[in-house]
Design a protein around this motif. Structure first.
Motif, PDB file in Angstrom:
ATOM      1  N   SER A  73      64.539 -47.420 -30.007  1.00  0.00           N
ATOM      2  CA  SER A  73      64.839 -47.899 -28.656  1.00  0.00           C
ATOM      3  C   SER A  73      64.210 -47.058 -27.541  1.00  0.00           C
ATOM      4  N   PRO A  74      64.022 -45.738 -27.724  1.00  0.00           N
ATOM      5  CA  PRO A  74      63.367 -44.992 -26.635  1.00  0.00           C
ATOM      6  C   PRO A  74      61.929 -45.450 -26.340  1.00  0.00           C
ATOM      7  N   ILE A  75      61.254 -46.058 -27.319  1.00  0.00           N
ATOM      8  CA  ILE A  75      59.877 -46.493 -27.067  1.00  0.00           C
ATOM      9  C   ILE A  75      59.750 -48.014 -26.955  1.00  0.00           C
ATOM     10  N   TRP A  76      60.862 -48.741 -26.951  1.00  0.00           N
ATOM     11  CA  TRP A  76      60.792 -50.192 -26.773  1.00  0.00           C
ATOM     12  C   TRP A  76      59.969 -50.573 -25.547  1.00  0.00           C
ATOM     13  N   PRO A  77      60.119 -49.880 -24.405  1.00  0.00           N
ATOM     14  CA  PRO A  77      59.379 -50.296 -23.205  1.00  0.00           C
ATOM     15  C   PRO A  77      57.855 -50.367 -23.378  1.00  0.00           C
ATOM     16  N   SER A  78      57.303 -49.614 -24.295  1.00  0.00           N
ATOM     17  CA  SER A  78      55.847 -49.663 -24.472  1.00  0.00           C
ATOM     18  C   SER A  78      55.387 -50.991 -25.081  1.00  0.00           C
ATOM     19  N   TYR A  79      56.321 -51.836 -25.512  1.00  0.00           N
ATOM     20  CA  TYR A  79      55.984 -53.135 -26.097  1.00  0.00           C
ATOM     21  C   TYR A  79      56.322 -54.308 -25.181  1.00  0.00           C
ATOM     22  N   TYR A  80      56.844 -54.061 -23.999  1.00  0.00           N
ATOM     23  CA  TYR A  80      57.286 -55.133 -23.105  1.00  0.00           C
ATOM     24  C   TYR A  80      56.143 -55.946 -22.513  1.00  0.00           C
ATOM     25  N   GLY A  81      54.980 -55.357 -22.333  1.00  0.00           N
ATOM     26  CA  GLY A  81      53.904 -55.979 -21.575  1.00  0.00           C
ATOM     27  C   GLY A  81      53.484 -57.357 -22.032  1.00  0.00           C
ATOM     28  N   HIS A 104      71.905 -51.225 -23.986  1.00  0.00           N
ATOM     29  CA  HIS A 104      70.523 -51.574 -24.331  1.00  0.00           C
ATOM     30  C   HIS A 104      70.108 -52.873 -23.629  1.00  0.00           C
ATOM     31  N   LEU A 105      70.991 -53.867 -23.665  1.00  0.00           N
ATOM     32  CA  LEU A 105      70.679 -55.146 -23.048  1.00  0.00           C
ATOM     33  C   LEU A 105      70.462 -54.982 -21.541  1.00  0.00           C
ATOM     34  N   LEU A 106      71.327 -54.226 -20.885  1.00  0.00           N
ATOM     35  CA  LEU A 106      71.168 -54.003 -19.444  1.00  0.00           C
ATOM     36  C   LEU A 106      69.847 -53.294 -19.139  1.00  0.00           C
ATOM     37  N   GLY A 107      69.461 -52.357 -19.979  1.00  0.00           N
ATOM     38  CA  GLY A 107      68.168 -51.682 -19.808  1.00  0.00           C
ATOM     39  C   GLY A 107      67.003 -52.645 -19.934  1.00  0.00           C
ATOM     40  N   LEU A 108      67.087 -53.549 -20.906  1.00  0.00           N
ATOM     41  CA  LEU A 108      66.030 -54.547 -21.094  1.00  0.00           C
ATOM     42  C   LEU A 108      65.931 -55.473 -19.883  1.00  0.00           C
TER      43      LEU A 108
END
Length: 182
Positions: A73-81, A104-108
Protein backbone atom coordinates in the motif's frame (compact mmCIF):
# COMPACT_ATOMS: atom_id res chain seq x y z
CA UNK A 1 6.13 5.43 -13.60
CA UNK A 2 4.49 2.06 -14.44
CA UNK A 3 2.32 2.34 -17.52
CA UNK A 4 -0.44 0.58 -19.38
CA UNK A 5 -0.71 -0.67 -22.91
CA UNK A 6 -2.32 1.77 -25.37
CA UNK A 7 -5.99 0.96 -26.08
CA UNK A 8 -6.27 -1.40 -23.11
CA UNK A 9 -8.38 -0.50 -20.11
CA UNK A 10 -6.34 -0.56 -16.91
CA UNK A 11 -8.08 -1.49 -13.70
CA UNK A 12 -6.39 -1.53 -10.32
CA UNK A 13 -7.34 -4.23 -7.82
CA UNK A 14 -6.50 -3.07 -4.30
CA UNK A 15 -7.27 -4.02 -0.72
CA UNK A 16 -5.62 -5.22 2.46
CA UNK A 17 -3.68 -8.48 2.58
CA UNK A 18 -5.87 -11.56 2.75
CA UNK A 19 -9.13 -10.05 1.47
CA UNK A 20 -9.31 -12.38 -1.55
CA UNK A 21 -7.97 -10.25 -4.42
CA UNK A 22 -6.04 -13.05 -6.13
CA UNK A 23 -8.95 -15.49 -6.02
CA UNK A 24 -11.28 -12.76 -7.27
CA UNK A 25 -9.16 -11.98 -10.33
CA UNK A 26 -8.69 -15.68 -11.16
CA UNK A 27 -12.44 -16.26 -10.94
CA UNK A 28 -13.19 -13.16 -13.06
CA UNK A 29 -10.74 -14.38 -15.70
CA UNK A 30 -12.43 -17.79 -15.83
CA UNK A 31 -15.88 -16.21 -15.89
CA UNK A 32 -14.93 -13.89 -18.77
CA UNK A 33 -13.61 -16.87 -20.73
CA UNK A 34 -17.12 -18.37 -20.50
CA UNK A 35 -18.90 -15.12 -21.46
CA UNK A 36 -20.11 -14.62 -17.89
CA UNK A 37 -21.99 -17.92 -17.81
CA UNK A 38 -21.46 -21.43 -16.61
CA UNK A 39 -20.01 -23.21 -13.63
CA UNK A 40 -16.76 -21.80 -12.27
CA UNK A 41 -15.78 -25.16 -10.79
CA UNK A 42 -13.69 -25.48 -7.66
CA UNK A 43 -11.76 -22.42 -6.52
CA UNK A 44 -8.17 -22.49 -7.78
CA UNK A 45 -5.28 -22.45 -5.30
CA UNK A 46 -3.82 -19.04 -4.52
CA UNK A 47 -0.82 -17.60 -2.73
CA UNK A 48 -0.50 -14.14 -1.22
CA UNK A 49 0.57 -11.60 -3.82
CA UNK A 50 4.02 -10.20 -3.23
CA UNK A 51 4.45 -7.40 -5.71
CA UNK A 52 2.05 -7.07 -8.60
CA UNK A 53 0.11 -9.39 -10.89
CA UNK A 54 -1.26 -8.44 -14.30
CA UNK A 55 -4.26 -10.36 -15.55
CA UNK A 56 -6.08 -9.81 -18.83
CA UNK A 57 -9.80 -10.28 -18.96
CA UNK A 58 -11.52 -10.26 -22.31
CA UNK A 59 -14.95 -8.76 -21.83
CA UNK A 60 -15.82 -7.44 -25.30
CA UNK A 61 -12.38 -5.74 -25.23
CA UNK A 62 -9.27 -6.54 -23.28
CA UNK A 63 -9.22 -5.20 -19.73
CA UNK A 64 -5.99 -5.50 -17.81
CA UNK A 65 -6.34 -5.85 -14.07
CA UNK A 66 -3.27 -4.94 -12.05
CA UNK A 67 -3.46 -6.54 -8.64
CA UNK A 68 -1.17 -5.01 -6.05
CA UNK A 69 -0.39 -6.88 -2.85
CA UNK A 70 -1.94 -5.45 0.30
CA UNK A 71 1.48 -5.09 1.92
CA UNK A 72 2.44 -2.76 -0.95
CA UNK A 73 0.00 0.00 0.00
CA UNK A 74 2.81 2.55 0.53
CA UNK A 75 3.65 2.36 -3.20
CA UNK A 76 0.11 2.05 -4.58
CA UNK A 77 0.18 5.71 -5.71
CA UNK A 78 2.92 4.99 -8.25
CA UNK A 79 0.33 2.91 -10.19
CA UNK A 80 -2.55 5.43 -10.21
CA UNK A 81 -1.59 7.24 -13.42
CA UNK A 82 -3.07 4.74 -15.91
CA UNK A 83 -6.04 3.71 -13.78
CA UNK A 84 -9.56 4.45 -15.02
CA UNK A 85 -11.28 1.80 -12.89
CA UNK A 86 -10.61 0.66 -9.36
CA UNK A 87 -11.77 -2.48 -7.60
CA UNK A 88 -11.33 -2.08 -3.84
CA UNK A 89 -11.88 -5.27 -1.84
CA UNK A 90 -12.82 -5.58 1.83
CA UNK A 91 -13.16 -8.78 3.85
CA UNK A 92 -16.80 -8.82 5.00
CA UNK A 93 -16.04 -11.65 7.43
CA UNK A 94 -13.45 -9.58 9.32
CA UNK A 95 -14.88 -6.30 10.68
CA UNK A 96 -11.72 -5.78 12.76
CA UNK A 97 -10.00 -4.86 9.50
CA UNK A 98 -12.65 -2.25 8.68
CA UNK A 99 -10.98 0.89 10.01
CA UNK A 100 -7.69 0.20 8.20
CA UNK A 101 -9.58 -0.55 4.97
CA UNK A 102 -11.59 2.65 5.36
CA UNK A 103 -8.37 4.66 5.79
CA UNK A 104 -6.95 3.07 2.62
CA UNK A 105 -10.14 3.84 0.71
CA UNK A 106 -10.14 7.48 1.85
CA UNK A 107 -6.51 7.79 0.74
CA UNK A 108 -7.38 6.41 -2.69
CA UNK A 109 -10.37 8.71 -3.10
CA UNK A 110 -8.37 11.79 -2.14
CA UNK A 111 -5.77 11.19 -4.86
CA UNK A 112 -5.99 13.66 -7.74
CA UNK A 113 -4.76 10.95 -10.14
CA UNK A 114 -7.83 8.85 -9.30
CA UNK A 115 -10.32 11.74 -9.38
CA UNK A 116 -11.93 10.48 -12.59
CA UNK A 117 -11.66 6.75 -11.91
CA UNK A 118 -14.80 4.67 -11.43
CA UNK A 119 -14.67 2.78 -8.14
CA UNK A 120 -16.32 -0.49 -7.15
CA UNK A 121 -16.08 -1.33 -3.45
CA UNK A 122 -16.43 -5.08 -3.01
CA UNK A 123 -17.46 -6.73 0.24
CA UNK A 124 -15.93 -10.18 -0.30
CA UNK A 125 -16.31 -13.39 1.71
CA UNK A 126 -20.04 -12.90 2.27
CA UNK A 127 -20.29 -16.70 2.33
CA UNK A 128 -18.53 -16.77 5.73
CA UNK A 129 -20.27 -16.13 9.04
CA UNK A 130 -19.80 -12.69 10.58
CA UNK A 131 -21.33 -10.95 13.53
CA UNK A 132 -22.01 -7.81 11.47
CA UNK A 133 -24.02 -7.42 8.30
CA UNK A 134 -22.57 -5.64 5.29
CA UNK A 135 -25.11 -2.85 5.87
CA UNK A 136 -23.79 -2.43 9.43
CA UNK A 137 -20.23 -2.30 8.10
CA UNK A 138 -21.17 0.32 5.50
CA UNK A 139 -22.79 2.37 8.27
CA UNK A 140 -19.82 1.98 10.63
CA UNK A 141 -17.36 3.16 7.99
CA UNK A 142 -19.83 5.90 6.94
CA UNK A 143 -19.70 4.68 3.36
CA UNK A 144 -22.84 6.61 2.30
CA UNK A 145 -21.13 9.84 3.45
CA UNK A 146 -17.90 8.89 1.68
CA UNK A 147 -19.81 8.22 -1.55
CA UNK A 148 -21.72 11.51 -1.27
CA UNK A 149 -18.51 13.54 -0.84
CA UNK A 150 -16.25 11.71 -3.30
CA UNK A 151 -15.32 13.05 -6.74
CA UNK A 152 -15.47 9.52 -8.14
CA UNK A 153 -18.48 7.49 -9.18
CA UNK A 154 -18.58 4.79 -6.48
CA UNK A 155 -20.62 1.58 -6.53
CA UNK A 156 -20.69 -1.28 -4.03
CA UNK A 157 -21.31 -5.01 -4.30
CA UNK A 158 -21.44 -8.01 -2.02
CA UNK A 159 -19.56 -10.99 -3.44
CA UNK A 160 -18.03 -14.33 -2.62
CA UNK A 161 -15.01 -15.02 -4.81
CA UNK A 162 -14.93 -18.50 -3.27
CA UNK A 163 -18.48 -19.42 -4.31
CA UNK A 164 -18.60 -17.13 -7.35
CA UNK A 165 -21.66 -15.18 -6.20
CA UNK A 166 -21.87 -11.61 -7.46
CA UNK A 167 -18.98 -12.00 -9.91
CA UNK A 168 -21.12 -11.69 -13.04
CA UNK A 169 -22.10 -8.23 -11.77
CA UNK A 170 -18.44 -7.30 -11.27
CA UNK A 171 -17.69 -8.41 -14.83
CA UNK A 172 -20.61 -6.29 -16.14
CA UNK A 173 -19.32 -3.31 -14.14
CA UNK A 174 -15.87 -3.73 -15.72
CA UNK A 175 -17.44 -3.88 -19.21
CA UNK A 176 -19.65 -0.83 -18.59
CA UNK A 177 -16.77 1.15 -17.06
CA UNK A 178 -14.53 0.32 -20.02
CA UNK A 179 -17.22 1.48 -22.47
CA UNK A 180 -17.77 4.73 -20.56
CA UNK A 181 -14.03 5.56 -20.35
CA UNK A 182 -13.38 5.46 -24.11
Amino acid sequence: MPGGERGVAMCLLLGAAGVGKTLLVKRLQKLSAHDGKGDLGDPPPTRPTVGTNLTDIVAQKKITIRELGGCMSPIWPSYYGTCRALLFVLDASDPTQLSASCAHLLGLLSSEELAEASVLVLFNKTDLPCYMTVEEMKSLMRLPDIIACAKQCISTAEISAWEGTGLAGVLRWLQDTHRASR
